[in-house]
Design an enzyme around this catalytic site. Sequence first.
Site, PDB file in Angstrom:
ATOM      1  N   ASP A 341     -10.057  15.092  26.534  1.00 13.61           N
ATOM      2  CA  ASP A 341     -11.330  15.367  27.192  1.00 13.61           C
ATOM      3  C   ASP A 341     -12.145  14.106  27.441  1.00 13.61           C
ATOM      4  O   ASP A 341     -13.302  14.190  27.868  1.00 13.61           O
ATOM      5  CB  ASP A 341     -12.147  16.356  26.362  1.00 13.61           C
ATOM      6  CG  ASP A 341     -12.358  15.902  24.909  1.00 13.61           C
ATOM      7  OD1 ASP A 341     -11.611  15.014  24.442  1.00 13.61           O
ATOM      8  OD2 ASP A 341     -13.260  16.442  24.246  1.00 13.61           O
ATOM      9  N   ASP A 376     -20.585   4.044  19.420  1.00 17.66           N
ATOM     10  CA  ASP A 376     -19.296   4.648  19.106  1.00 17.66           C
ATOM     11  C   ASP A 376     -18.163   3.703  19.521  1.00 17.66           C
ATOM     12  O   ASP A 376     -18.094   3.262  20.668  1.00 17.66           O
ATOM     13  CB  ASP A 376     -19.182   5.981  19.857  1.00 17.66           C
ATOM     14  CG  ASP A 376     -18.013   6.822  19.404  1.00 17.66           C
ATOM     15  OD1 ASP A 376     -17.992   7.203  18.224  1.00 17.66           O
ATOM     16  OD2 ASP A 376     -17.128   7.089  20.235  1.00 17.66           O
ATOM     17  N   GLU A 405     -20.229   1.152  15.002  1.00 21.40           N
ATOM     18  CA  GLU A 405     -19.325   2.098  14.341  1.00 21.40           C
ATOM     19  C   GLU A 405     -17.895   1.638  14.605  1.00 21.40           C
ATOM     20  O   GLU A 405     -17.156   2.219  15.383  1.00 21.40           O
ATOM     21  CB  GLU A 405     -19.546   3.522  14.880  1.00 21.40           C
ATOM     22  CG  GLU A 405     -18.755   4.598  14.150  1.00 21.40           C
ATOM     23  CD  GLU A 405     -17.525   5.097  14.905  1.00 21.40           C
ATOM     24  OE1 GLU A 405     -16.798   5.920  14.336  1.00 21.40           O
ATOM     25  OE2 GLU A 405     -17.287   4.670  16.053  1.00 21.40           O
TER      26      GLU A 405
END
Length: 654
Positions: A341, A376, A405
């Site tokens: 996705d 991210d 991260e």
Amino acid sequence: MLPRPTTPGGHFLPKSFVGEATPFRVTAFREGHDRIGVHVRLTSPSGDVSLHRLRPLHDGFDRWETLVAPLEQGVWTFRYEVFGDDFATWEHAADLKIAAGVDSALMRETGAALFTDAARDKTRPAPERRALESAAASLRDETVTDAEALDVVRDPDLARFFTARPVMSLVTVGQDLRLLVERERAGVGAWYEFFPRSEGARLMKDGSIKSGTFRTAMKRLPGVAAMGFDVVYLVPIHPIGVINRKGRNNTLQALPEDPGSPYAIGSADGGHDAIHRELGTPADFRAFVRAAQAEGLEVALDLALQAAPDHPWVAEHPEWFTTLPDGSIAYAENPPKKYQDIYPLNFDNDPAGIYAEMLRIVMHWVGQGVKIFRVDNPHTKPLQFWEWLIARVNVADPDVIFLSEAFTRPAVMQALASVGFQQSYTYFTWRNTKEELEEFLASVSHDTSDFMRPNLFVNTHDILTEYLQFGGRAGYAIRAAIAATAAPTWGVYAGYELFENVARPGSEENIDNEKYEFKLRDWDAAEARGDSLAPFLRRLNEIRRDHPSLLQLRNLSIHWSDDDAILVYSKHIDAALSPTGRADTVIVIVNVDPHSARETMVHLDTRVWGVAPGDAYDVEDLVTGDRWTWSDHNFVRLDAFTRPVHILHVKERS
């Protein structure tokens, strides 16, 4: 050794934050036996200049250090200046020679001349000049014996005069260096992560779940603030893609009611500058930010630079993605995980276009009141991009903070920190034994602390370690206690206080992961039943706010125990560097085995907080309120099920 603070290779600016006790360290020496002095000349962003005297570390390696807590945000300059210390050279020689009856008259006259010259310095206070003249007269007075002259040589007040205002010769000036001092939140904070769609989500009569909104999520903010957190971190809030949407537990087929992963960003409703329609409107988001600010919370937003297959970028800028030989676009992978996705961006095809768009996106959210971004997977994007982006954002708004991260190789993590990330995730979640934690905490507190600030998250929506899966309630309390006291920045993901510890089989990830579905939690009911860790988290954050030593990174000292499961460390700050004007010392003793009770002796280097070995001092357990009189060797018993940790405040004796 390179002068510190520095970064690997010295190419980027080392970092500090407002109020951080920052070590300035340099190696300095000269030929022969004459003594030297070292000071660092600091220039603040507004142009104020100050001198700070360094002390020798007495480790035999000619290293010198001082601690300075900068109080102004911006780029500071500093340089080291090394000089022949005429007083220290004379004091050392005179103490030895006069006591031995060697060259006494010469030593006395040399000292008298030194004091006389210093007394002519009109910038010295008048009482100091009079004391120097008196000392010179005593050394020249033939009725003063050599034994009495030694009292002048050893006079601590005279030594303090020359420490504060040395008599210098042969001054050597080092190069100008720079230090970036950022706002306090860049280095200090307690983070709480949640999915806004789960806060206020409701189970409907037909079994479906109605999404929470920014308005319903506001109702959770007082509870987060009551636990003492400073930052509320939201996973992506943008439209979620429909194509290849994931179902529960990352299944490939989504049911109509499955909300999908918020990391699959973009749909016909918009992309990274839009809001998922079920969460509300831009006005609702701004209201959420204001509500958080009213509770004393800052909002951190997830910055995930990737796209769902139906993101507008895919149609408008197909060149921003990687096209495979069969004509399809490559989706994201983190083997063995696959993310059908999500399309990752390819920064090589149109770097100028991608760079400009990412800057626009960040500044859009800065305009909505967001000053903190959790990024991210930044290690999957070019380092030069982050260097470029963070620098430009911080020129526009120096208060913006980026958290990396990047659970990746040490060199990559450290490089991301060097190029600008204000904070970094770390390997903390996988460091569990006493030996592992000692090595880890020493490293992040000292080895990399000039440029890399750790944010000790105990868990995330993607990480549920074996320690938490099998450590029970004790494991959750132990990890929180270490994270909250070992570093000035730490964080938890919602559900931690409810001990959510069931993993998807064969993984380190929660089953029924919130990334793919709603979570219905009753926080108040759990706390009323005593089934919540929230009171303990609240107490940890209260302790942090009451004790400035815990809000520093570079002041951690490892101590010792006779048990391989009892971790011991302390944090200390001197009165001169403390915002309260009082010295503060906290000793932390943790049983890192969540399945046992341990009895052992702990051995403390009490010199860290100014107590001589063997002397007694009083401590108070900040969790239980118990008080004891301790020394450098003490017996402890820590039962993981009832009392896994001592957090001890060293009390000042009147």
